[in-house]
Design a protein around this motif. Structure first.
Motif, PDB file in Angstrom:
ATOM      1  N   SER A   1      -1.707   6.202  40.195  1.00  0.00           N
ATOM      2  CA  SER A   1      -1.252   6.759  38.929  1.00  0.00           C
ATOM      3  C   SER A   1       0.102   7.426  39.150  1.00  0.00           C
ATOM      4  O   SER A   1       0.216   8.329  39.966  1.00  0.00           O
ATOM      5  CB  SER A   1      -2.263   7.790  38.412  1.00  0.00           C
ATOM      6  N   GLY A   2       1.092   7.003  38.414  1.00  0.00           N
ATOM      7  CA  GLY A   2       2.453   7.533  38.575  1.00  0.00           C
ATOM      8  C   GLY A   2       3.412   6.383  38.760  1.00  0.00           C
ATOM      9  O   GLY A   2       3.136   5.465  39.515  1.00  0.00           O
ATOM     10  N   SER A   3       4.519   6.417  38.020  1.00  0.00           N
ATOM     11  CA  SER A   3       5.456   5.296  38.142  1.00  0.00           C
ATOM     12  C   SER A   3       6.904   5.757  38.091  1.00  0.00           C
ATOM     13  O   SER A   3       7.795   4.980  37.782  1.00  0.00           O
ATOM     14  CB  SER A   3       5.163   4.260  37.053  1.00  0.00           C
ATOM     15  N   SER A   4       7.168   7.028  38.412  1.00  0.00           N
ATOM     16  CA  SER A   4       8.558   7.501  38.517  1.00  0.00           C
ATOM     17  C   SER A   4       9.145   6.977  39.830  1.00  0.00           C
ATOM     18  O   SER A   4       8.410   6.539  40.710  1.00  0.00           O
ATOM     19  CB  SER A   4       8.569   9.027  38.508  1.00  0.00           C
TER      20      SER A   4
ATOM     21  N   GLU B   1       0.909   1.773  26.232  1.00  0.00           N
ATOM     22  CA  GLU B   1       2.010   2.267  25.418  1.00  0.00           C
ATOM     23  C   GLU B   1       2.482   1.081  24.586  1.00  0.00           C
ATOM     24  O   GLU B   1       2.136  -0.062  24.871  1.00  0.00           O
ATOM     25  CB  GLU B   1       3.152   2.726  26.325  1.00  0.00           C
ATOM     26  N   PRO B   2       3.315   1.362  23.565  1.00  0.00           N
ATOM     27  CA  PRO B   2       3.872   0.243  22.813  1.00  0.00           C
ATOM     28  C   PRO B   2       4.598  -0.728  23.747  1.00  0.00           C
ATOM     29  O   PRO B   2       5.083  -0.341  24.817  1.00  0.00           O
ATOM     30  CB  PRO B   2       4.832   0.925  21.851  1.00  0.00           C
TER      31      PRO B   2
ATOM     32  N   GLU C   1       9.433  -1.823  29.689  1.00  0.00           N
ATOM     33  CA  GLU C   1      10.547  -1.100  30.329  1.00  0.00           C
ATOM     34  C   GLU C   1      10.071  -0.432  31.609  1.00  0.00           C
ATOM     35  O   GLU C   1      10.755  -0.421  32.633  1.00  0.00           O
ATOM     36  CB  GLU C   1      11.119  -0.038  29.384  1.00  0.00           C
ATOM     37  N   LYS C   2       8.880   0.136  31.532  1.00  0.00           N
ATOM     38  CA  LYS C   2       8.312   0.801  32.708  1.00  0.00           C
ATOM     39  C   LYS C   2       8.092  -0.220  33.835  1.00  0.00           C
ATOM     40  O   LYS C   2       8.457   0.019  34.991  1.00  0.00           O
ATOM     41  CB  LYS C   2       6.981   1.454  32.322  1.00  0.00           C
TER      42      LYS C   2
ATOM     43  N   GLY D   1       3.006  -9.275  32.285  1.00  0.00           N
ATOM     44  CA  GLY D   1       2.991  -8.870  33.683  1.00  0.00           C
ATOM     45  C   GLY D   1       1.827  -7.996  34.109  1.00  0.00           C
ATOM     46  O   GLY D   1       1.802  -7.505  35.236  1.00  0.00           O
ATOM     47  N   VAL D   2       0.838  -7.778  33.224  1.00  0.00           N
ATOM     48  CA  VAL D   2      -0.305  -6.946  33.610  1.00  0.00           C
ATOM     49  C   VAL D   2      -1.271  -7.753  34.479  1.00  0.00           C
ATOM     50  O   VAL D   2      -1.571  -8.904  34.182  1.00  0.00           O
ATOM     51  CB  VAL D   2      -1.026  -6.416  32.354  1.00  0.00           C
ATOM     52  N   ASP D   3      -1.727  -7.130  35.576  1.00  0.00           N
ATOM     53  CA  ASP D   3      -2.603  -7.812  36.529  1.00  0.00           C
ATOM     54  C   ASP D   3      -4.042  -7.319  36.477  1.00  0.00           C
ATOM     55  O   ASP D   3      -4.921  -7.915  37.086  1.00  0.00           O
ATOM     56  CB  ASP D   3      -2.077  -7.597  37.953  1.00  0.00           C
ATOM     57  N   ALA D   4      -4.267  -6.179  35.838  1.00  0.00           N
ATOM     58  CA  ALA D   4      -5.635  -5.637  35.766  1.00  0.00           C
ATOM     59  C   ALA D   4      -5.740  -4.734  34.548  1.00  0.00           C
ATOM     60  O   ALA D   4      -4.759  -4.123  34.124  1.00  0.00           O
ATOM     61  CB  ALA D   4      -5.963  -4.842  37.038  1.00  0.00           C
ATOM     62  N   PHE D   5      -6.945  -4.679  33.989  1.00  0.00           N
ATOM     63  CA  PHE D   5      -7.198  -3.795  32.848  1.00  0.00           C
ATOM     64  C   PHE D   5      -8.328  -2.827  33.177  1.00  0.00           C
ATOM     65  O   PHE D   5      -9.289  -3.185  33.863  1.00  0.00           O
ATOM     66  CB  PHE D   5      -7.648  -4.583  31.614  1.00  0.00           C
ATOM     67  N   ILE D   6      -8.179  -1.624  32.649  1.00  0.00           N
ATOM     68  CA  ILE D   6      -9.322  -0.719  32.586  1.00  0.00           C
ATOM     69  C   ILE D   6      -9.553  -0.470  31.100  1.00  0.00           C
ATOM     70  O   ILE D   6      -8.742   0.182  30.442  1.00  0.00           O
ATOM     71  CB  ILE D   6      -9.045   0.595  33.325  1.00  0.00           C
TER      72      ILE D   6
END
Lengths: 379, 360, 275
Positions: free
Chosen positions: A198-201, A220-221, A227-228, A343-348
């Protein structure tokens, strides 16, 4: 392939999103109609909340999820304790246990984790949280200040990996000391758990880079999320790594879109809009985040729909993140498939109530996902 | 005040499991969770419906994974020896702390013929009377000699050895059957009479008739109501769901069920069929027979076809009315069984004020 | 006097037991010392041993992993978890333990052996103070040499459960001093009552049962001096009941000793104590 996880509430659950009332678990005063503990003859029936967690885990397993996220906060039950308790009554369910490096020593974490890997057949997954410092951290007895926290996380993960070996390892770090840390051979042979970070800075990426298997974000939208991803990719590329992404999403999925919105509208009708507008609502931070994506005041439930089917008011209906998906099964699945394309590889995924919604999502949404992976331990 | 509520277990589940799209995969894991869920809620047990699984095997498997759940196990008299059945029942009670209830099914002649039993309607009841008399004496711990029309038995139970009864005075027999012969049987040997959902004025005359018949035999009898529930926050939502069920049901399902209802020699099935003649209404409410009472499921599937449809408050009102008429036991269901077992436990059961742990 | 079972999952003690039947038939894979855990708790349940003490040795399974599994797998057995240094903070230990108390209707106990803390009695004392502090008080503040907490303390519904009783393993006077300050009960490793500290606390005395007792023959023992026939062993141990609340049975990997104890030795001790 996309790993699809569910979520296990670690501090109770509501029976519906339509009313903000916790009826499962003992976080709210017990009353008739409550579950785990239930109510009878004027008192609780003594059933521990663990029974409900077990039911949700089994429901997720039966419904086709690979496992579940078990969050950790000062007011929740502890996810390591719960995961260990439930290993023997599940078969394929992966326990994604949330914890902060400040809670445990790297070697202690390795010993605890490897033992659970051996018993469960490799079904432990980490959700590593760095924490923001301040009063919440001092509650935990953790005094490491904000700026040094990612450095500590990096050192923790490094030493955790190094102590996961049969030969004694020693290290004198800034935060931890290892003195002849090792695991017995059969435990050292256990698979090292996947890490959801958790964290993407940029600071987070620099710290997590060598260790993180997935970067975990709340929904997020679309633009904000992509962008993230782009930023994480760029920062990772500079370090020579290819990141993977996981997104945590609340879902209200029904046979028709109208039914789904009716659920959300009912819940929203209980929200004090004046208080919300004046920022007096308890969850103003989450809503402010949603409002930064929209123009004008919030008068109707759909005003918080920042883009089709992405609704930003979830934090008003239950504790947790703001954004989630609302729509028919087809629409929700389409959005999820779109996220995979982005580009999402997994969902919760999550839904209220978690037990019943696991079946609904498992019955009607999962079959419509194009790439979700089969159940079973990671090898 | 009602004494207890049971839920329902059948190895077929989903939002509308009579259609492939509404059905979910059901295996032992799922059934175990369903049973564990019921076990954790204020239900005392569950009716195990006859379906593609044999109920004894299913009930044994699930009893081993629960602590208090009492399975109401359906038995057609005559298909196996009453002595063997008594041994199975005593074994079950020995292993699972006396949790067994037998649901006496007289079924219809066509089904029994597929098992090799050729009996006309009234003969079924004659056999049943002998069968259950033997069963009750054996599960009370007696060694039984019996000389009847259908059974001639000597020294039954003498080989049971250490197998002793757990329940007093015997393993309870529950039964539902609307024919005159069925009512006679109930008055003579049955402990709890089960009725499908009927308008209160019809039910009350049935209850009175049963009480009288039992009294004729110097006995008393209890009453159970077997009814499906569609409860929602609002009345409109509940009826919308009933409409939805009619929409998603295929013409084949309707016509198959219509022919079954018409051809059955089961009085209950005939009565239900008479309520709507097998015609599918445009709107679910068109066939509402009394407030919130909907016989729509009899258009869709065999077995009890009546549901209480309404807001949570209305469903509670209807059940309390039935309670006031003398109903001791409710057997409730809703689909999907797992989710609805909780939903009903959260919204409806608290108002019924059931004694906790009545069964265990 | 009743018995507790001491469980040491170190591979050195466990590796020779390839002959134990697998406890679970659904799992073809090797689950290592977890087999021993399952056998031991079944044996304990079968012979009426009501408490299992899980040691935390680097060569074995983490006790913090074994105890939650054990609590869930048993209905009545109490489980004592050994807490060692360098595993978890006192706040996390308290919080995890609070969940386990909730899950198990209060069947958890804590054990601290100063040997697992490099002899740092000062660290142990602070650790215990903080773990108990956050358990009992909210808000809770503490500022010590090793741990600091601000605005801490468990909240409802995690709070309000009985605190796990704490036992300290006592080998010398320093241990005894620590025990007198923090312990609810003590554990000793000799069978000589004259060497036991007199702290007025319930006491557990460890006895090795690696074939301590047989019906006819005599075998050498590894740690304890109890050797002989069932009658002799019972005769030797029964008088300990005057001061020991528990006998801590250490069978190593010889699970069958638990059954042998339950069948032959325990009844003899019971007969000697109660006449």
């Amino acid at each position: 392939m996309v790993d699809v996880y569910w979520r296990i509430g670690m501090h109770g659950d509501q029976s519906t999103l339509r009313r903000r009332a916790e009826t499962r678990g003992d976080w709210a005063p017990l009353a008739p109609g409550h579950l785990a503990p239930g109510w009878g003859d004027g008192h609780g029936d003594g059933r521990p909340y663990l029974e409900h967690m077990a039911d949700v885990a089994r429901a997720a397993e039966i419904s086709g999820f690979v496992g579940g996220l078990m969050p950790s906060f000062p007011f929740t039950d502890d996810p390591f304790a719960a995961a260990a308790s439930l290993v023997e009554e599940t078969r394929t369910f992966r326990f994604m246990v949330a914890f902060q490096p400040g809670f445990v020593h790297p070697w202690g974490a390795a010993r605890l984790s490897a033992a659970l890997q051996q018993l469960s057949g490799g079904r432990l997954v980490y959700n590593v949280i760095t924490g923001g410092g301040g009063p919440a951290q001092r509650w935990w007895g953790d005094e490491v200040e904000h700026d040094r926290r990612y450095a500590r996380t990096a050192e923790f993960l490094d030493l955790l990996r190094r102590s996961w070996a049969p030969r004694p390892q020693s290290a004198d770090g800034e935060f931890y000391r290892l003195a002849d840390a090792y695991l017995p051979t059969d435990l050292a042979d256990q698979p090292f758990p996947e890490i959801y970070f958790s964290g993407s800075s940029p600071a987070a990426i620099a710290a997590a880079g060598p260790f993180a298997d997935y970067y975990l974000s709340w929904l997020e939208p679309h633009t904000a999320l992509t962008e993230k991803f782009t930023a994480v990719r760029a920062a990772s590329q500079a370090l020579g790594r290819t990141p993977r992404f996981a997104v945590r999403i609340d879902i209200v999925s029904r046979d028709t879109e109208a039914e789904a919105w009716e659920v959300v509208r009912d819940g929203f009708s209980g929200v004090d809009l004046t208080a919300l507008a004046e920022g007096r609502d308890g969850d103003s931070v989450g809503v402010a985040r949603a409002r930064s994506f929209i123009d004008g005041p919030v008068r109707d439930v759909r005003d918080l729909e920042v883009e089709p089917h992405v609704w930003g008011g979830f934090s008003l209906l239950r504790g947790g993140p703001s954004f989630g998906l609302v729509g028919s099964h087809e629409q929700v699945a389409e959005r999820l498939n779109g996220l995979v394309d982005a580009g999402v590889d997994a969902f919760i995924l999550a839904g209220v109530p978690h037990l019943e919604e696991a079946f609904r999502v498992g019955d009607f949404v999962l079959p419509r996902l194009t790439h979700h992976s089969p159940q079973g331990a990671l090898s | 005040m009602a004494k207890e509520a049971l839920w329902y277990i059948v190895p077929s589940d989903g939002a509308y499991p009579w259609e492939p799209e509404g059905r979910r995969d059901v295996d032992l894991d799922y059934l175990t969770q369903l049973a564990a869920s019921i076990d954790s809620l204020p239900y005392s047990g569950a009716l195990f419906a006859t379906a593609h699984h044999d109920v004894w095997v299913l009930a044994s498997a699930l009893a081993a994974r629960t602590r208090k759940l009492r399975p109401l196990v359906a038995v057609h008299p005559g298909l196996i020896s009453p002595v063997l059945l008594a041994k199975m029942a005593l074994t079950f009670d020995d292993l699972f702390d006396g949790r067994l209830i037998i649901n006496v099914i007289n079924g219809d002649s066509a089904t029994l013929r597929t098992f090799g039993l050729e009996l006309a309607h009234d003969d079924r009841y004659a056999l049943a009377r002998e069968y259950w008399t033997i069963f009750k004496r054996l599960t009370a711990g007696e060694i039984v000699d019996f000389d009847g029309e259908h059974y001639d038995i000597r020294g039954a139970g003498s080989t049971f050895g250490a197998l002793q009864p757990t329940q007093k005075p015997h393993v309870p027999l529950w039964f539902g059957g609307s024919s005159a012969a069925g009512l006679d049987l109930a008055g003579e040997v049955i402990d709890t009479y089960l009725s499908w959902g009927e308008p209160p004025e019809q039910l009350v005359s049935k209850i009175d008739a049963l009480r009288q018949r039992a009294a004729d035999h110097g006995r008393s009898i209890e009453f159970g109501l077997r009814v499906h529930i569609i409860a929602r926050d609002t009345e409109r939502e509940a009826w919308d769901w009933a409409d939805h069920l009619l929409r998603v049901t295929s013409p084949q399902t309707f016509s198959w069920q219509a022919s079954r209802g018409r051809d059955s020699d089961s009085v209950g099935a005939q009565r239900q069929h008479a309520g709507h003649g097998g015609r599918v209404p445009d709107h679910a409410r068109d066939i509402e027979v009394s407030p919130n009472l909907w016989p729509g499921f009899s258009l869709i599937r065999p077995g009890p076809g009546t549901a209480i449809v309404g807001s949570h408050a209305q469903v509670i009102e209807r059940l309390q009315e039935f309670e006031a008429l003398g109903v001791d036991t409710f057997i409730l269901s809703g689909n999907p069984l797992l989710e609805e077992s909780r939903h009903i436990a959260e919204t409806i059961l608290p108002a019924l004020d059931l004694p906790i742990g009545a069964s265990a | 006097m009743s018995e507790r079972l001491v469980l040491d999952t170190s591979w050195k003690r466990w590796r020779h037991r390839t002959d134990l039947p697998r406890v679970r038939d659904e799992r073809p894979r090797d689950i290592g010392a977890w087999e021993l855990v399952a056998h031991a708790r079944r044996a304990a349940e079968a012979v009426g041993i009501e408490e299992i003490v899980v040691l935390d040795t680097a060569d074995g399974l983490s006790a913090l992993a074994v105890v939650p599994v054990g609590l869930r797998a048993t209905q009545r057995t109490r489980w004592t978890v050994e807490l060692t240094q360098d595993v978890a903070t006192p706040v996390y230990t308290a919080k995890l333990s609070a969940s386990l108390q909730r899950f198990s209707a209060g069947r958890l106990a804590w054990r601290i052996d100063p040997r697992g803390w490099r002899g740092r009695h000062d660290v142990i004392e602070e650790f215990v103070t903080v773990a108990r502090g956050v358990w009992r008080e909210r808000p809770y503040d503490f500022s010590g040499e090793h741990f600091r907490v601000q605005g801490g303390g468990l909240d409802s519904p995690l709070s309000g459960r009985p605190l796990p009783p704490l036992e300290i393993v006592v080998r010398d006077e320093d241990d005894a001093l620590l025990a007198s300050r923090v312990a609810d009960r003590i554990a000793v490793e000799t069978l000589d009552p004259d060497s036991w500290p007199d702290l007025g606390l319930p006491l557990a005395a460890r006895v090795s049962l690696a074939s301590a007792a047989t019906s006819t023959e005599v075998e050498r023992l590894s740690t304890a001096e109890v050797v002989g026939t069932y009658d002799a062993v019972a005769g030797r141990l029964a008088p300990l009941s005057e001061r020991a609340t528990w006998l801590d049975l250490d069978v190593g990997d010889r699970v069958e000793e638990i059954y042998r104890w339950g069948e032959h030795v325990a009844p003899r001790i019971g007969a000697l104590i109660h006449g």
